[in-house]
Write a protein that holds these residues in place. Structure first.
Motif, PDB file in Angstrom:
ATOM      1  N   PHE A 186      -2.079  -0.006  17.237  1.00  0.00           N
ATOM      2  CA  PHE A 186      -2.319   0.164  15.799  1.00  0.00           C
ATOM      3  C   PHE A 186      -2.843   1.582  15.558  1.00  0.00           C
ATOM      4  CE2 PHE A 186      -2.074  -4.266  16.430  1.00  0.00           C
ATOM      5  CZ  PHE A 186      -1.454  -4.731  15.283  1.00  0.00           C
ATOM      6  N   ARG A 230      -4.075  -3.523  20.656  1.00  0.00           N
ATOM      7  CA  ARG A 230      -4.551  -4.706  19.927  1.00  0.00           C
ATOM      8  C   ARG A 230      -5.738  -5.377  20.642  1.00  0.00           C
ATOM      9  NH1 ARG A 230      -1.866  -8.364  16.487  1.00  0.00           N
ATOM     10  NH2 ARG A 230       0.200  -7.558  16.977  1.00  0.00           N
ATOM     11  N   GLY A 277       0.706  -0.428  11.639  1.00  0.00           N
ATOM     12  CA  GLY A 277       1.043  -0.880  12.975  1.00  0.00           C
ATOM     13  C   GLY A 277       1.643  -2.276  12.967  1.00  0.00           C
TER      14      GLY A 277
END
Ligand SMILES: Cc1cc2nc3c(=O)[nH]c(=O)nc-3n(C[C@H](O)[C@H](O)[C@H](O)COP(=O)(O)OP(=O)(O)OC[C@H]3O[C@@H](n4cnc5c(N)ncnc54)[C@H](O)[C@@H]3O)c2cc1C
Length: 438
Positions: A186, A230, A277
């Protein structure tokens, strides 16, 4: 409303606006469709490599860029834990533009879009392309006017996708996006005032589970951008459950990179943190593809090398060079010719950009893993010139576009300036404060 064009360009980021300018100035009838209202902020490190400055000059916006950008980027640093290692950035051969600059995307993208309009492209904004049917030589796009919700059908023989990474026009990405992986990356960005970062320094950050960059751009605004896995993001959030995500990221970056802590000591966040993302680095071009793709729509490198805008700008020029080499009437009427152009463009694209994409992947994976980053940092400490060499390998000073084409467009820009059609007038009319939207 006009609905028939020679070419439809989807997306007015650096890739789409550049293509619209180049084709319009060559006499093509172009529609440029953009769903967002500009100026708009965007997740990006905002460093423009030296290799692009001759192109932006030839498009007629270099004076406005200079007036709004920060100091020339002459130095690079790696920040990892309490270490900061410095080296010089390589210089391009073009004496006018030896070094890159940092500039907010709200300014760069607005300038390019305005040049597209001045060059004769029909700008549809905010309009979103909803669906595409057809084939090379005969395309129909359904577009939605976002202010009225009215639908229109645009038709053109040439279709150029410059829609970046976040839209899913004819791809399998939505399905893949649903497959959540711990390694998904992200991206985040924030701007700060009153940071104490050195002028002209581009700093690359390396920390467990991610990487990033921090740079001082125009108007005294510092840009901090980073990518985080993540699983790491979730563990950082769990450790600070009551805080907003931006605050969590800022605290983590200050802890993991002392250089960031030092730079942001006393700084004030301007606007809010932006996030996108998961990223999907890789090549999306196909030699047999019917739609021409440029910028991130063609392929995306890990942003650790900060070359996405180079690939966006230069791929637009590469494609237009191929489109403009052939007779205009033949390109728009002959689908076989479009297939041939696609094949040649894809060949060029791969030759120019695949090496830097591979380098970016390798560097990203090293930067995210402390066990790999540590030995590399030790090597860089003993031999900082390796960082200069790495930046050269990443493409910072190499422009993929032939000089003849750049010179041709410089001449057109000069004559536009002489006839008083200039982006500077537009810049004057925009108060710089208004460019920054929170
Ligand atoms: C964390 C991070 C840091 C980065 N740092 C740097 C850096 O320092 N230097 C650098 O060179 N690059 C950097 N990049 C990469 C760079 O931001 C991108 O490569 C670049 O923006 C790609 O340009 P583009 O024109 O292809 O797409 P974009 O800039 O994404 O533009 C696409 C446009 O298409 C529009 N659009 C999308 N779908 C539709 C639709 N259906 N209809 C109409 N319009 C549509 C969007 O609104 C958007 O305006 C970074 C990226 C990230 C994630």
């Amino acid at each position: 409303m006009q609905t028939k064009f020679d070419a439809i360009v989807i997306g007015a980021g650096p890739a789409g606006s550049s293509a619209a300018i180049l084709l319009s100035r060559a006499g093509w009838n172009v529609a440029l469709v953009e769903k967002q209202i500009f100026p708009r902020r965007k997740v990006c490190g905002e460093c423009i490599a030296a290799s692009n400055l001759p192109l932006l000059d030839a498009l007629g916006i270099s004076a406005a860029l200079r007036a709004n950008a920060g100091a020339e980027l002459s130095k690079i640093a790696i920040m990892h834990r309490d270490q900061i290692i410095f080296s010089n950035l390589p210089e391009a051969l073009d004496e006018r533009y030896p070094l890159g600059i940092a500039l907010g995307r709200e300014t760069l993208d607005t300038l390019l879009l305005e040049q597209a309009r001045l060059s004769g492209a029909q700008v549809l904004q905010p309009y979103s392309v909803k669906s595409i049917i057809g084939r090379a030589g005969d395309w129909s796009c359904t577009v939605k006017a976002l202010e009225s919700n009215a639908l229109f059908i645009l038709q053109a023989p040439v279709l150029i996708a410059a829609n970046g990474s976040w839209e899913t026009i004819q791809s399998d990405r939505p399905q893949r996006r649903l497959e959540r992986k711990a390694s998904d990356l992200f991206a985040f960005k924030a701007n700060f005032t009153h940071a104490t970062l050195e002028n002209g320094l581009l700093s690359v950050l390396s920390f467990k589970g991610g990487y990033g960059g921090i740079v001082l751009g125009g108007d005294g605004l510092t840009t901090l951008a980073c990518c985080i896995r993540r699983d790491c993001l979730e563990s950082y959030r769990l450790a600070m459950p009551k805080l907003g995500i931006g605050t969590v990221i800022e605290a983590m970056l200050k802890r993991e990179c002392k250089g960031v802590q030092h730079a942001l000591n006393g700084a004030t966040l301007k606007g809010r943190w932006l996030t996108v993302g998961p990223l999907d680095p890789g090549v999306r071009l196909r030699a047999k593809g019917e739609i021409f793709r440029i910028g991130n729509a063609a392929g995306e490198a890990h942003p650790i090398i900060g070359e996405g805008m180079s690939m966006a700008l230069q791929s637009a020029w590469l494609l237009c060079a191929h489109l403009l080499k052939s007779d205009h009437n033949k390109v728009i009427t002959n689908s076989q010719l479009q297939h041939d152009i696609q094949r040649l463009y894809v060949q060029d694209w791969r030759k120019q950009f695949l090496p830097r994409m591979r380098l970016a992947t390798a560097l990203a994976h090293i930067a995210m893993r402390p066990s790999l980053a540590k030995p590399l940092i030790t090597i860089a400490k003993n031999c900082p010139s390796l960082m200069t060499f790495g930046a050269r390998l990443a493409g910072k000073v190499h422009c993929a576009v032939e000089q003849d084409m750049i010179s041709f467009y410089s001449t057109i820009s000069d004559s536009m300036k002489k006839s008083n059609i200039s982006s500077l007038g537009y810049m004057d009319s925009l108060e710089s404060k208004r460019l920054y939207r929170e």
